[in-house]
Design a protein around this motif. Structure first.
Motif, mmCIF file in Angstrom:
data_model
loop_
_atom_site.group_PDB
_atom_site.id
_atom_site.type_symbol
_atom_site.label_atom_id
_atom_site.label_comp_id
_atom_site.label_asym_id
_atom_site.label_seq_id
_atom_site.Cartn_x
_atom_site.Cartn_y
_atom_site.Cartn_z
ATOM 1 N N LYS A 47 10.544 0.522 6.849
ATOM 2 C CA LYS A 47 11.469 -0.079 5.880
ATOM 3 C C LYS A 47 10.719 -0.781 4.749
ATOM 4 C CE LYS A 47 15.191 0.804 8.299
ATOM 5 N NZ LYS A 47 15.469 2.223 8.367
ATOM 6 N N GLY A 48 9.520 -1.254 5.047
ATOM 7 C CA GLY A 48 8.735 -1.945 4.031
ATOM 8 C C GLY A 48 7.693 -1.024 3.423
ATOM 9 N N ARG A 49 6.419 -1.379 3.627
ATOM 10 C CA ARG A 49 5.328 -0.602 3.048
ATOM 11 C C ARG A 49 4.368 -0.152 4.132
ATOM 12 N NH1 ARG A 49 3.534 -5.604 -0.151
ATOM 13 N NH2 ARG A 49 4.185 -6.343 1.886
ATOM 14 N N VAL A 50 3.590 0.858 3.793
ATOM 15 C CA VAL A 50 2.511 1.297 4.678
ATOM 16 C C VAL A 50 1.229 0.628 4.191
ATOM 17 C CG1 VAL A 50 1.139 3.231 5.508
ATOM 18 C CG2 VAL A 50 3.608 3.510 5.168
ATOM 19 N N ILE A 51 0.627 -0.158 5.073
ATOM 20 C CA ILE A 51 -0.642 -0.824 4.754
ATOM 21 C C ILE A 51 -1.761 0.046 5.308
ATOM 22 C CG2 ILE A 51 -1.965 -2.954 4.942
ATOM 23 C CD1 ILE A 51 0.838 -3.238 3.642
ATOM 24 N N VAL A 52 -2.649 0.504 4.441
ATOM 25 C CA VAL A 52 -3.744 1.383 4.853
ATOM 26 C C VAL A 52 -5.050 0.615 4.743
ATOM 27 C CG1 VAL A 52 -4.736 3.690 4.628
ATOM 28 C CG2 VAL A 52 -2.416 3.250 3.791
ATOM 29 N N ALA A 70 1.851 6.456 -1.897
ATOM 30 C CA ALA A 70 2.654 5.747 -2.897
ATOM 31 C C ALA A 70 3.190 6.697 -3.959
ATOM 32 C CB ALA A 70 1.827 4.641 -3.549
ATOM 33 N N SER A 71 2.376 7.688 -4.347
ATOM 34 C CA SER A 71 2.797 8.593 -5.415
ATOM 35 C C SER A 71 3.759 9.662 -4.943
ATOM 36 C CB SER A 71 1.568 9.261 -6.047
ATOM 37 O OG SER A 71 0.983 10.175 -5.136
ATOM 38 N N GLY A 73 6.376 8.913 -2.745
ATOM 39 C CA GLY A 73 7.625 8.322 -2.298
ATOM 40 C C GLY A 73 7.550 7.398 -1.104
ATOM 41 N N THR A 74 6.350 7.152 -0.561
ATOM 42 C CA THR A 74 6.198 6.219 0.550
ATOM 43 C C THR A 74 5.441 4.993 0.047
ATOM 44 O OG1 THR A 74 6.103 8.019 2.170
ATOM 45 C CG2 THR A 74 5.273 5.877 2.880
ATOM 46 N N PRO A 75 6.112 3.862 -0.194
ATOM 47 C CA PRO A 75 5.419 2.678 -0.708
ATOM 48 C C PRO A 75 4.225 2.312 0.175
ATOM 49 C CG PRO A 75 7.788 2.347 -0.752
ATOM 50 C CD PRO A 75 7.553 3.626 0.008
ATOM 51 N N ALA A 76 3.065 2.193 -0.425
ATOM 52 C CA ALA A 76 1.843 1.938 0.350
ATOM 53 C C ALA A 76 0.828 1.228 -0.525
ATOM 54 C CB ALA A 76 1.260 3.266 0.860
ATOM 55 N N HIS A 77 -0.030 0.437 0.111
ATOM 56 C CA HIS A 77 -1.176 -0.103 -0.598
ATOM 57 C C HIS A 77 -2.314 -0.374 0.365
ATOM 58 C CE1 HIS A 77 0.825 -4.113 0.249
ATOM 59 N NE2 HIS A 77 -0.401 -4.352 0.663
ATOM 60 N N PHE A 78 -3.498 -0.500 -0.203
ATOM 61 C CA PHE A 78 -4.719 -0.714 0.576
ATOM 62 C C PHE A 78 -4.971 -2.201 0.753
ATOM 63 C CE2 PHE A 78 -9.280 -1.682 0.492
ATOM 64 C CZ PHE A 78 -9.717 -0.985 1.620
ATOM 65 N N GLU A 185 11.297 15.795 -10.084
ATOM 66 C CA GLU A 185 11.827 14.733 -10.926
ATOM 67 C C GLU A 185 11.405 13.362 -10.409
ATOM 68 O OE1 GLU A 185 13.934 18.350 -11.635
ATOM 69 O OE2 GLU A 185 13.590 17.270 -9.777
ATOM 70 N N LEU A 186 11.479 13.177 -9.073
ATOM 71 C CA LEU A 186 11.042 11.917 -8.488
ATOM 72 C C LEU A 186 9.537 11.747 -8.633
ATOM 73 C CD1 LEU A 186 13.218 11.900 -5.241
ATOM 74 C CD2 LEU A 186 13.440 10.364 -7.187
ATOM 75 N N PHE A 187 8.809 12.850 -8.477
ATOM 76 C CA PHE A 187 7.354 12.798 -8.610
ATOM 77 C C PHE A 187 6.971 12.303 -10.002
ATOM 78 C CE2 PHE A 187 3.112 14.696 -9.182
ATOM 79 C CZ PHE A 187 2.503 14.244 -8.027
ATOM 80 N N LYS A 188 7.702 12.770 -11.014
ATOM 81 C CA LYS A 188 7.403 12.353 -12.375
ATOM 82 C C LYS A 188 7.635 10.856 -12.569
ATOM 83 C CE LYS A 188 8.519 13.049 -17.209
ATOM 84 N NZ LYS A 188 8.704 11.612 -17.434
ATOM 85 N N GLU A 189 8.633 10.305 -11.861
ATOM 86 C CA GLU A 189 8.902 8.874 -11.985
ATOM 87 C C GLU A 189 7.697 8.042 -11.571
ATOM 88 O OE1 GLU A 189 11.577 7.521 -13.355
ATOM 89 O OE2 GLU A 189 12.244 9.571 -13.769
ATOM 90 N N PHE A 190 6.894 8.579 -10.630
ATOM 91 C CA PHE A 190 5.704 7.867 -10.177
ATOM 92 C C PHE A 190 4.473 8.246 -10.992
ATOM 93 C CE2 PHE A 190 8.423 7.907 -6.363
ATOM 94 C CZ PHE A 190 8.459 6.554 -6.099
ATOM 95 N N HIS A 191 4.612 9.247 -11.888
ATOM 96 C CA HIS A 191 3.487 9.699 -12.706
ATOM 97 C C HIS A 191 3.917 9.830 -14.165
ATOM 98 C CE1 HIS A 191 2.534 11.104 -8.635
ATOM 99 N NE2 HIS A 191 1.280 11.052 -8.993
ATOM 100 N N PRO A 192 4.419 8.760 -14.776
ATOM 101 C CA PRO A 192 4.914 8.892 -16.146
ATOM 102 C C PRO A 192 3.823 9.158 -17.163
ATOM 103 C CG PRO A 192 4.873 6.591 -15.492
ATOM 104 C CD PRO A 192 4.541 7.392 -14.257
#
Length: 325
Positions: A47-52, A70-71, A73-78, A185-192
């Motif tokens: 439900k939140g983020r994936v911490i890697v 993250a790019s 559709g799965t919110p993630a950060h290092f 279309e969603l992919f582009k939203e993360f790569h404008p």
């Protein structure tokens, strides 16, 4: 050592490394099974983020996996494991999931992260070489890397192992992305920005809107049509029927072909009928290809569902400015 002999030595080494890593990747593909599914399920349901996280070379791979997740559709950060032990554990919350990478599964810097996930019941996915390692024993989903020698002759430089881990991260991200039906279309939203975003841009993203369109009706005298062409600055005018449909265009070529008595004519006498157009939802890349093929510089955007009324205009320079080539 002669140049030819030296070059052969380098080429042989390069081929040996790639062949060894390719062989290990094939072994990894055969090994993907229930543990991979369990890991994907955990990361997909978060439900939140994936911490890697990972240390050293595994940390570099972890950063890339986090970026890929993250790019797609799965919110993630290092999170750096050493920093986690000095306050960054506060960045991990209930509702998150943690993906830890370690070749041995015994990396000391991961201990606090492992303990934190167990204390607060945060789902943990581990990737390591040894099934009996501390990391994999305490993980909710444990993926064991297949036995594979590192690509260097000494067998100590992380090469094959990091390649396998990177491939696993890509596999997880893409499997989750496909299950979620993550669209271009969603992919582009993360790569404008950059070429990825440009390649996925649609005509409607780049076209000039209705207020800027150079339009005249069929009965417009050519002196007025020329003023419209000059005033709007596209070197073209669209010609509309009485009900607003785009029925023709007047281009520089049309003007040259009708120089004799041009100013006494009306737009309908000069225009090219049934003009080429494109739908606003089409990819801008398709529009550019069409313009190049027909050797034209502009395309009117016409939505068939809107009764053939022009809703925009795309100039070839709009595509080039957006990085589409």
């Amino acid at each position: 050592m002669a140049f030819d002999e030296l070059s052969e030595k380098f080429i042989a080494a390069g081929r040996r490394v790639v062949a060894k890593e390719a062989e290990a990747l094939l072994r990894l593909a055969d090994d993907i099974g229930d543990s991979f599914f369990r890991a994907a399920e955990i990361l997909m349901q978060v439900k939140g983020r994936v911490i890697v996280s990972g240390m050293g070379k595994s940390g570099h791979i972890a950063r890339k996996i986090a970026a890929t997740l993250a790019s797609t559709g799965t919110p993630a950060h290092f999170v750096h494991p050493a920093e986690a032990s000095h306050g960054d554990l506060g960045m991990i919350a209930r509702g998150d999931a943690v993906l830890l990478l370690s070749s041995s599964g015994e990396t000391p810097e991961l201990a606090d992260l492992i303990a934190y996930t167990r204390r607060f019941s945060i789902p943990l996915v581990g990737i390591a070489k040894r099934a009996d390692s501390t990391l994999l024993q305490r993980s909710d989903a444990a993926i064991v890397l297949p036995p594979a020698e590192e690509a260097c002759e000494t067998g100590i430089v992380p090469t094959t192992s990091t390649t396998l881990t990177l491939a696993l991260g890509d596999a997880l991200a893409i499997a989750i992305m496909e299950h979620r039906k993550f669209t271009p279309e969603l992919f582009k939203e993360f790569h404008p920005g950059g070429r990825l975003g440009a390649r996925l841009s649609k005509v409607r993203d780049l076209m000039h809107g209705i207020e800027k369109l150079p339009l005249v009706d069929e009965a417009t005298p050519m002196p007025e049509a020329l003023l419209e062409i000059t005033g709007k600055g596209f070197g073209i005018a669209g010609v509309t029927s009485i009900d607003g449909r785009l029925v023709g265009v007047i281009t520089d070529g049309d003007l040259r072909r009708n120089m004799n008595g041009l100013l006494e004519r009306r737009a309908a006498d000069v225009m090219t009928r049934n003009p080429l157009s494109i739908e606003p939802e089409a990819l801008a890349q398709e529009a550019l290809a069409l313009m190049n093929e027909r050797k034209i510089t502009c395309l009117f955007a016409v939505d068939p569902a809107n009764g053939g009324i022009a809703s925009g205009l795309l100039h070839i320079h709009d595509c080039l400015r957006a990085g589409i080539a």
